[in-house]
Design a protein around this motif. Structure first.
Motif, PDB file in Angstrom:
ATOM      1  N   GLY A  10       9.425 -12.893   8.099  1.00  0.00           N
ATOM      2  CA  GLY A  10      10.438 -11.939   7.653  1.00  0.00           C
ATOM      3  C   GLY A  10      10.413 -11.689   6.166  1.00  0.00           C
ATOM      4  O   GLY A  10      11.142 -10.825   5.662  1.00  0.00           O
ATOM      5  N   GLN A  11       9.579 -12.432   5.438  1.00  0.00           N
ATOM      6  CA  GLN A  11       9.462 -12.263   3.994  1.00  0.00           C
ATOM      7  C   GLN A  11       8.285 -11.340   3.660  1.00  0.00           C
ATOM      8  O   GLN A  11       7.356 -11.183   4.440  1.00  0.00           O
ATOM      9  CB  GLN A  11       9.265 -13.626   3.320  1.00  0.00           C
ATOM     10  CG  GLN A  11      10.417 -14.596   3.539  1.00  0.00           C
ATOM     11  CD  GLN A  11      11.719 -14.087   2.968  1.00  0.00           C
ATOM     12  OE1 GLN A  11      11.771 -13.641   1.820  1.00  0.00           O
ATOM     13  NE2 GLN A  11      12.781 -14.132   3.768  1.00  0.00           N
ATOM     14  N   TYR A  12       8.362 -10.732   2.479  1.00  0.00           N
ATOM     15  CA  TYR A  12       7.281  -9.873   1.997  1.00  0.00           C
ATOM     16  C   TYR A  12       6.397 -10.662   1.031  1.00  0.00           C
ATOM     17  O   TYR A  12       6.891 -11.288   0.089  1.00  0.00           O
ATOM     18  CB  TYR A  12       7.853  -8.646   1.285  1.00  0.00           C
ATOM     19  CG  TYR A  12       8.444  -7.617   2.213  1.00  0.00           C
ATOM     20  CD1 TYR A  12       7.709  -6.509   2.626  1.00  0.00           C
ATOM     21  CD2 TYR A  12       9.742  -7.752   2.694  1.00  0.00           C
ATOM     22  CE1 TYR A  12       8.248  -5.554   3.475  1.00  0.00           C
ATOM     23  CE2 TYR A  12      10.295  -6.817   3.549  1.00  0.00           C
ATOM     24  CZ  TYR A  12       9.536  -5.719   3.930  1.00  0.00           C
ATOM     25  OH  TYR A  12      10.079  -4.778   4.787  1.00  0.00           O
ATOM     26  N   TRP A  13       5.089 -10.621   1.290  1.00  0.00           N
ATOM     27  CA  TRP A  13       4.123 -11.277   0.417  1.00  0.00           C
ATOM     28  C   TRP A  13       3.024 -10.282   0.066  1.00  0.00           C
ATOM     29  O   TRP A  13       2.676  -9.423   0.879  1.00  0.00           O
ATOM     30  CB  TRP A  13       3.511 -12.504   1.103  1.00  0.00           C
ATOM     31  CG  TRP A  13       4.500 -13.594   1.320  1.00  0.00           C
ATOM     32  CD1 TRP A  13       5.213 -13.836   2.460  1.00  0.00           C
ATOM     33  CD2 TRP A  13       4.922 -14.569   0.372  1.00  0.00           C
ATOM     34  NE1 TRP A  13       6.049 -14.910   2.293  1.00  0.00           N
ATOM     35  CE2 TRP A  13       5.892 -15.385   1.013  1.00  0.00           C
ATOM     36  CE3 TRP A  13       4.584 -14.849  -0.952  1.00  0.00           C
ATOM     37  CZ2 TRP A  13       6.509 -16.444   0.374  1.00  0.00           C
ATOM     38  CZ3 TRP A  13       5.200 -15.914  -1.592  1.00  0.00           C
ATOM     39  CH2 TRP A  13       6.147 -16.691  -0.931  1.00  0.00           C
ATOM     40  N   PRO A  14       2.457 -10.385  -1.148  1.00  0.00           N
ATOM     41  CA  PRO A  14       1.416  -9.437  -1.554  1.00  0.00           C
ATOM     42  C   PRO A  14       0.142  -9.586  -0.722  1.00  0.00           C
ATOM     43  O   PRO A  14      -0.418 -10.676  -0.626  1.00  0.00           O
ATOM     44  CB  PRO A  14       1.161  -9.787  -3.027  1.00  0.00           C
ATOM     45  CG  PRO A  14       2.364 -10.546  -3.468  1.00  0.00           C
ATOM     46  CD  PRO A  14       2.838 -11.291  -2.254  1.00  0.00           C
ATOM     47  N   SER A  15      -0.289  -8.493  -0.107  1.00  0.00           N
ATOM     48  CA  SER A  15      -1.605  -8.468   0.524  1.00  0.00           C
ATOM     49  C   SER A  15      -2.655  -8.035  -0.492  1.00  0.00           C
ATOM     50  O   SER A  15      -3.847  -8.286  -0.317  1.00  0.00           O
ATOM     51  CB  SER A  15      -1.602  -7.515   1.718  1.00  0.00           C
ATOM     52  OG  SER A  15      -1.332  -6.189   1.306  1.00  0.00           O
ATOM     53  N   ILE A  16      -2.194  -7.357  -1.551  1.00  0.00           N
ATOM     54  CA  ILE A  16      -3.060  -6.961  -2.668  1.00  0.00           C
ATOM     55  C   ILE A  16      -2.316  -7.267  -3.960  1.00  0.00           C
ATOM     56  O   ILE A  16      -1.128  -6.970  -4.101  1.00  0.00           O
ATOM     57  CB  ILE A  16      -3.407  -5.455  -2.626  1.00  0.00           C
ATOM     58  CG1 ILE A  16      -4.192  -5.098  -1.365  1.00  0.00           C
ATOM     59  CG2 ILE A  16      -4.191  -5.054  -3.872  1.00  0.00           C
ATOM     60  CD1 ILE A  16      -4.434  -3.608  -1.203  1.00  0.00           C
ATOM     61  N   CYS A  17      -3.007  -7.874  -4.913  1.00  0.00           N
ATOM     62  CA  CYS A  17      -2.504  -8.011  -6.275  1.00  0.00           C
ATOM     63  C   CYS A  17      -3.655  -7.645  -7.202  1.00  0.00           C
ATOM     64  O   CYS A  17      -4.544  -8.460  -7.461  1.00  0.00           O
ATOM     65  CB  CYS A  17      -1.995  -9.423  -6.555  1.00  0.00           C
ATOM     66  SG  CYS A  17      -1.301  -9.630  -8.213  1.00  0.00           S
ATOM     67  N   HIS A  18      -3.640  -6.385  -7.643  1.00  0.00           N
ATOM     68  CA  HIS A  18      -4.746  -5.845  -8.436  1.00  0.00           C
ATOM     69  C   HIS A  18      -4.297  -5.693  -9.886  1.00  0.00           C
ATOM     70  O   HIS A  18      -3.248  -5.114 -10.156  1.00  0.00           O
ATOM     71  CB  HIS A  18      -5.174  -4.491  -7.867  1.00  0.00           C
ATOM     72  CG  HIS A  18      -6.273  -3.833  -8.646  1.00  0.00           C
ATOM     73  ND1 HIS A  18      -7.604  -4.123  -8.427  1.00  0.00           N
ATOM     74  CD2 HIS A  18      -6.236  -2.913  -9.642  1.00  0.00           C
ATOM     75  CE1 HIS A  18      -8.345  -3.390  -9.245  1.00  0.00           C
ATOM     76  NE2 HIS A  18      -7.538  -2.652 -10.001  1.00  0.00           N
ATOM     77  N   TYR A  19      -5.108  -6.198 -10.816  1.00  0.00           N
ATOM     78  CA  TYR A  19      -4.785  -6.106 -12.241  1.00  0.00           C
ATOM     79  C   TYR A  19      -5.456  -4.882 -12.856  1.00  0.00           C
ATOM     80  O   TYR A  19      -6.669  -4.693 -12.737  1.00  0.00           O
ATOM     81  CB  TYR A  19      -5.221  -7.374 -12.977  1.00  0.00           C
ATOM     82  CG  TYR A  19      -4.235  -8.514 -12.796  1.00  0.00           C
ATOM     83  CD1 TYR A  19      -3.216  -8.726 -13.732  1.00  0.00           C
ATOM     84  CD2 TYR A  19      -4.301  -9.353 -11.692  1.00  0.00           C
ATOM     85  CE1 TYR A  19      -2.302  -9.761 -13.562  1.00  0.00           C
ATOM     86  CE2 TYR A  19      -3.392 -10.396 -11.520  1.00  0.00           C
ATOM     87  CZ  TYR A  19      -2.395 -10.581 -12.453  1.00  0.00           C
ATOM     88  OH  TYR A  19      -1.485 -11.590 -12.279  1.00  0.00           O
ATOM     89  N   MET A  20      -4.641  -4.041 -13.497  1.00  0.00           N
ATOM     90  CA  MET A  20      -5.132  -2.858 -14.189  1.00  0.00           C
ATOM     91  C   MET A  20      -5.531  -3.223 -15.619  1.00  0.00           C
ATOM     92  O   MET A  20      -5.125  -4.262 -16.146  1.00  0.00           O
ATOM     93  CB  MET A  20      -4.038  -1.785 -14.211  1.00  0.00           C
ATOM     94  CG  MET A  20      -3.499  -1.394 -12.839  1.00  0.00           C
ATOM     95  SD  MET A  20      -4.735  -0.586 -11.787  1.00  0.00           S
ATOM     96  CE  MET A  20      -4.969   0.959 -12.667  1.00  0.00           C
ATOM     97  N   PRO A  21      -6.298  -2.366 -16.298  1.00  0.00           N
ATOM     98  CA  PRO A  21      -6.680  -2.651 -17.696  1.00  0.00           C
ATOM     99  C   PRO A  21      -5.505  -2.646 -18.663  1.00  0.00           C
ATOM    100  O   PRO A  21      -5.588  -3.238 -19.744  1.00  0.00           O
ATOM    101  CB  PRO A  21      -7.657  -1.507 -18.020  1.00  0.00           C
ATOM    102  CG  PRO A  21      -8.148  -1.023 -16.696  1.00  0.00           C
ATOM    103  CD  PRO A  21      -7.015  -1.207 -15.749  1.00  0.00           C
TER     104      PRO A  21
END
Length: 300
Positions: free
Chosen positions: A65-76
């Protein structure tokens, strides 16, 4: 900071204020700096967020029931603006350095593939709108420019320089009118063509005293042709663009800068957020008293 729902000041004795309030469903925590924008992924239990910590995060709801990141992308650089198109799963992210990056999200939302960069601005990107029917990427930034690019080639099509920092943007797909809010408190209405644009009018209604009326956010009701503007002067103005009579009215209720606006067409509700830590819901299908704000529209 943990989210908490509280009644509006003075609403404790109100029957409506005590019985109707939003219900906190979930909290998404993990960003290490200001979250500049978040959008719900249509048809999915998911959210996309961008932050000054340079991250683009795609949050999916898990079995717990919790939200977790499937993507964590770092921008410049810090991620400051975005637009997501559900039909093509294309994601456009503007950055503090003025660049806009285009990605395509995978079917399962576990991967984002970089497509191209648009060198759109020379300073912080404030707002982005992607229009699929035109294949345009429209944007505004702190370099005082409104720009639009071709999303098929990546080439710049045109631009318009405002008199102050551009802070927000709205676009009507049918008429191809763009609305650009700026730091001086004005909203410029433009007719956008393939490679040029024409100024239709400038909307002035928010306070211009010591820049306390700077435009912070815009929302658009395409059905009734109403433009909503939120300002540092704590007010929201509803501009009747479709009526072409120069009429508008104010919504007052916040006690600090209005920082965000979102209009829901199906429910005819305007949702506003402010630095007074309040979220307000405005029913827009009731009659209100209009006031003359002396703006003229030369719409063909």
């Amino acid at each position: 900071m943990a989210a908490e729902i509280k009644p509006a000041p003075g609403a404790a004795s109100s029957k409506q204020g005590s019985s109707r309030k939003p219900q906190l469903i979930n909290k998404l925590e993990g960003c290490n700096d200001d979250v500049n924008m978040a959008v719900i992924i249509p048809g999915e239990d998911g959210v996309i967020s961008i932050s000054d910590d340079r991250t683009v995060r795609v949050w999916l709801k898990r079995d717990s029931g919790q939200y977790w990141p499937s993507i964590c992308h770092y921008m410049p650089a810090g991620a400051t603006a975005m637009d997501y198109n559900k039909e093509t799963r294309r994601l456009f992210v503007g950055m503090d350095n003025g660049t806009i990056s285009e990605f395509i999200l995978a079917d399962d939302f576990n991967r984002m593939n970089h497509q191209r960069d648009y060198l759109a601005h020379t300073n912080r990107v404030a707002s982005i709108i992607f229009t699929l029917n035109c294949e345009w990427v429209l944007s505004v930034g702190r370099d005082k420019y409104f720009q639009w690019h071709c999303s098929e080639t990546g080439h710049r099509l045109g631009g318009y320089q405002c008199n102050a920092w551009c802070t927000c943007l709205q676009f009507d797909n049918q008429s191809k009118h763009a609305f650009v809010g700026d730091y001086s408190g004005q909203i410029v209405m433009l007719k956008v063509e393939e490679t040029e644009c024409k100024v239709i009018t400038t909307l002035k209604g928010h306070s211009a005293v010591t820049l306390s009326g700077s435009i912070r956010c815009l929302a658009w009701d395409a059905e009734r042709q109403l433009l909503f503007s939120g300002s540092f002067d704590q007010t929201i103005i509803v501009w009747d663009i479709g009526g072409q009579q120069g009429t508008a009215f104010e919504l007052q209720g916040h006690h600090n800068k209005v920082s965000s606006l979102c209009y829901s067409g199906p429910s005819k509700q305007l949702i506003s957020g402010s630095e007074d830590a309040m979220i307000a819901f405005w029913t827009m299908d009731i009659k209100r008293q209009e006031v003359w704000l002396s703006f003229q529209l030369g719409i063909d």
